[in-house]
Enzyme design. Structure first.
Site, PDB file in Angstrom:
ATOM      1  N   CYS A 181     -67.459 -26.502 -30.548  1.00 31.49           N
ATOM      2  CA  CYS A 181     -66.082 -25.989 -30.623  1.00 31.49           C
ATOM      3  C   CYS A 181     -65.390 -26.455 -31.894  1.00 31.49           C
ATOM      4  O   CYS A 181     -64.513 -25.783 -32.412  1.00 31.49           O
ATOM      5  CB  CYS A 181     -65.275 -26.496 -29.439  1.00 31.49           C
ATOM      6  SG  CYS A 181     -65.948 -25.985 -27.890  1.00 31.49           S
TER       7      CYS A 181
ATOM      8  N   ARG B 166     -66.954 -27.671 -34.803  1.00 26.94           N
ATOM      9  CA  ARG B 166     -67.669 -27.628 -36.088  1.00 26.94           C
ATOM     10  C   ARG B 166     -68.812 -26.629 -36.063  1.00 26.94           C
ATOM     11  O   ARG B 166     -69.404 -26.371 -35.001  1.00 26.94           O
ATOM     12  CB  ARG B 166     -68.195 -29.014 -36.465  1.00 26.94           C
ATOM     13  CG  ARG B 166     -69.255 -29.554 -35.538  1.00 26.94           C
ATOM     14  CD  ARG B 166     -69.627 -30.985 -35.890  1.00 26.94           C
ATOM     15  NE  ARG B 166     -68.546 -31.888 -35.570  1.00 26.94           N
ATOM     16  CZ  ARG B 166     -67.820 -32.558 -36.471  1.00 26.94           C
ATOM     17  NH1 ARG B 166     -68.098 -32.410 -37.754  1.00 26.94           N
ATOM     18  NH2 ARG B 166     -66.851 -33.353 -36.110  1.00 26.94           N
TER      19      ARG B 166
END
Lengths: 304, 426
Positions: free
Chosen positions: B50, B52
């Site tokens: 979420c 990276r």
């Protein structure tokens, strides 16, 4: 007792000011249990001095047949006392919330107002000491205090809703408020309870007028602006609380906050009427000398 | 070994960009296949969470690795985005900076909520996927085994994971409590049945939430999760109706497009029954259109909105930072020292082998000419040859060892390369 007389307004007002200072400090510094304990200790100490002060002055005025709660001074101090009890309860129950930032200014303003106005009164001691007079005064006092409390909850609700909407919770450092749900429920509760107390106050005022000693005085001066505004305030609170209980769209948190804020405005207006136009006699303001006040005019017996 | 990273994280890109180049687990093999088609001699690993999306590329020589522009173009092509749009949000690290970054990420020091537990398992998943894609990935093994070891060391030797919190824990314990006084009487809807949903449910149960509904496109998964937490399930087609009845909605799906638009939301929001609705959109790409937040009494929080609260928790852990970072730095240096030792070891062995072969050839030739020499003399000659080779090799080999033992991180190895060229070593 001599020591009772030594307790002055400064004692508890200073304590409350210190507590308010602690509440402000908390906005900028992280939570400290030592600071919180000192804050509660100052509140309890101030409340103790405040209680003794009220008790002592009530006794003295009763002994001298003077007006106490019916005077602006006594009324303001009693309202401040009730609000401080509410603050202490909330500070213990909602330990992490900075409720004091909102509530204590009202307490301090009431004390300052009472001290500024002094013992000016519109009421006779005889009326204050009648059963209906006492019920009338105490019910209106508690009702008004709860309206003020509801107003504080409403303001906090609007601020909390705004912070959540703008996602700025972290930017406000240690500034914490109770949950939206709690604030909405409390504001709603204050609407209903205050309407109840104002109803008792209004009805006891009617009863007081109808049971007056002088037959000629047994009527209700509906045209009195204060009675009129009291009636409007009560009607407003009744409609507002019934609406918020039975009409679901009005249970929207922001609407409840607006309702309690409007109620507070009505209350301020009503107090303004009392202050400027008088209530309960045909004269305007008079100074309570601590001596029995003989009020024999018809209209003086006809307050509600 | 050479390594480089190209990617974006919550530090460099906001959710609107991150969601554009987010890859679900199902999409990763396709991306890696495309990579290997273009760069068959490199190794690649894609870490997409979420917070990276990072592409790690590794090779035995810098020339085998793609350039930054090539990697950006690959992302752009896979996600149909303009390269220019991506450029501003991407960071690029090479060699020691790349290894340090990887160790920082796997140790959860670069997470939105420092010390959170999810990232290590996400790194492991990415590692498994990368290994499955190719029969031989020695560099990935070497690098990511080290990353996992560093994460464990940071966890064991510091308190950074103590009382650790995660995005779901902050969302429930900090934010939900600003709206709701209690959760046991609230209707809660969880969309998605992945790891994030499971973790969120753990915190909800800790807050005594007992009216939980789970919806997932694969109903079986929803059943499993609901059963685990004492909730019920609804078919995916009913989610709009359920959202309208809920007080708290937590969305964690891997949908590529928003699953609830403003128009959908307006159609279900009952103006006659107003109540606060708290929507926690923990998905990337986001599941709820951000404009839904404009509705009255609706509090829509995405991962980016939670960042500020996460930073507050980061502040509380600052005391553990120097220790954790020092471990990461030590391990980065040790990683490269180890790499150099391995590289120098093979060069030394090659050099010794080459020298010994020359020695043996020359010794054989000489001894063939000296047939009359006694065995004792022959032995003395053999010893002399050995000593000669060792004495000649000693200074250069010592220099190579010294170079590989220095604590300078990075990929120096100049002497080693010189030695290879001078002696024409393989």
């Amino acid at each position: 007792m001599d020591w009772l007389e030594k307790i002055s307004i400064t004692c508890f007002a200073a304590s409350y000011a210190v507590v308010f200072g602690f509440e402000l400090v908390r906005l900028y510094f992280s939570k400290s249990s030592v600071r919180s304990t000192i804050k509660i200790a100052f509140t309890v100490a101030g409340l103790f001095a405040h209680t003794i002060f009220l008790y002592h002055h009530t006794s003295v005025h009763f002994d001298r047949s003077g007006v106490w709660l019916g005077s602006w001074f006594g009324w303001s101090l009693a309202a401040a006392w009730l609000l401080t009890i509410a603050y202490l309860w909330l500070a213990l129950r909602k330990f992490n919330s900075t409720i004091g930032v909102f509530l204590l200014p009202v307490v301090l303003a009431l004390i300052a107002w009472g001290s500024y106005v002094g013992s000016e009164t519109h009421f006779s001691a005889a009326r204050e000491k009648s059963i209906w007079g006492m019920v009338h005064g105490i019910a209106l006092l508690i009702g008004s205090t709860i309206v003020a409390l509801g107003f504080v909850f409403g303001v906090m609700y609007l601020i909390q809703a705004r912070r959540l909407k703008t996602k700025k919770l972290s930017q406000s450092g240690s500034f914490r408020l109770p949950s939206l749900e709690w604030l909405r429920n409390s504001a709603e509760w204050s609407l209903t309870i205050s309407a109840g107390f104002l109803a008792v106050g209004l009805l006891s005022g009617v009863a007081m007028n109808l049971t007056g000693q002088n037959e000629l005085s047994r009527f209700i001066p509906w045209s009195d602006p204060v009675i009129l505004s009291s009636g409007i305030l009560f009607s407003w609170l009744l409609v507002a609380s019934l609406t918020s209980v039975f009409y679901k769209p009005a249970r929207h948190g922001r609407k409840v906050a607006m309702l309690v804020s409007a109620s507070f405005l009505f209350l301020v207006l009503e107090l303004g009427f009392v202050w400027f136009m008088g209530h309960g006699n045909d004269t305007t303001k008079q100074k309570d000398t601590g001596q029995p006040v003989a009020v024999s005019t018809r209209s003086a017996e006809a307050d509600a | 070994m050479n390594i480089q990273i190209l990617g974006c994280s919550h530090d460099t890109a906001d959710a609107s960009v991150r969601e554009k180049i987010a890859f679900s687990a199902a999409e990763v093999p396709g991306f890696l296949s495309a990579f290997y088609d273009a760069f068959p001699q490199a190794e690649a690993l894609l870490l997409s969470t979420c917070n990276r999306t990072e592409l790690y590329t590794l090779g035995t020589h810098p020339d085998l690795l793609p350039s930054r522009a090539e990697m950006t173009a690959l992302f752009a092509a896979q996600k149909s985005i303009a390269t220019k749009e991506l450029e501003q949000s991407l960071f690029h690290h090479r060699d020691d900076a790349a290894i340090k970054h990887l160790f920082t990420v796997s140790s959860s020091l670069d997470s939105m909520v420092v010390g959170e537990s999810q990232i290590l398992s996400q790194v492991k998943q990415a590692y498994e996927l990368a290994v499955e894609m190719r029969s031989s990935t020695p560099l990935i093994h070497q690098t990511f085994d080290a990353a996992i070891r560093v994460a464990r060391r940071v966890s064991n030797e510091t308190d950074i994971h103590k009382n650790r919190v995660s995005v779901p824990s902050i969302a429930i314990n900090v934010l939900a409590k600003q709206i709701f006084e209690r959760l046991d009487n609230k209707q809660i809807l969880v969309l998605g049945a992945g790891e994030m949903a499971e973790e969120t449910l753990t915190y909800l149960k800790a807050e005594a939430a007992n009216n939980i509904t789970v919806a997932n496109r694969t109903l079986e998964k929803a059943h499993q999760l609901a059963e685990q937490f004492g909730g019920k399930t609804i078919p995916w087609s009913n989610i709009l109706t359920e959202i309208a009845a809920s007080d708290l909605v937590i969305s964690t799906t891997g949908a590529a497009q928003p699953i609830v638009t403003l128009a959908d939301f307006k159609s279900i929001r009952d103006a006659k029954k107003p109540k606060p609705l708290f929507i926690l959109d923990l998905a990337i790409p986001r599941d709820f259109e951000s404009s839904i937040d404009t509705a009255d009494d609706v509090y829509l929080y995405s991962l980016d909105d939670l960042q500020a609260e996460c930073e507050r928790s980061l502040k509380n852990r600052k005391s553990q930072w120097p220790k954790a970072l020092s471990i990461v730095e030590q391990e980065t240096v040790a990683f490269f020292r180890d790499l150099r030792r391995r590289a120098s070891g093979s060069t030394i062995a090659s050099l010794k082998k080459q020298a010994n072969e020359i020695r043996d050839d020359e010794l054989k030739r000489l001894l063939n000419r000296l047939e009359s020499a006694s065995d004792k003399d022959k032995k003395q000659i053999e010893i002399a040859f050995n000593r000669l080779v060792n004495k000649i090799l000693h200074p250069p080999l010592e220099s190579i060892r010294e170079e590989s033992d220095t604590d300078q991180s990075g990929h120096s190895g100049g002497l080693l390369e010189a030695m290879k060229q001078l002696f024409k070593l393989e």
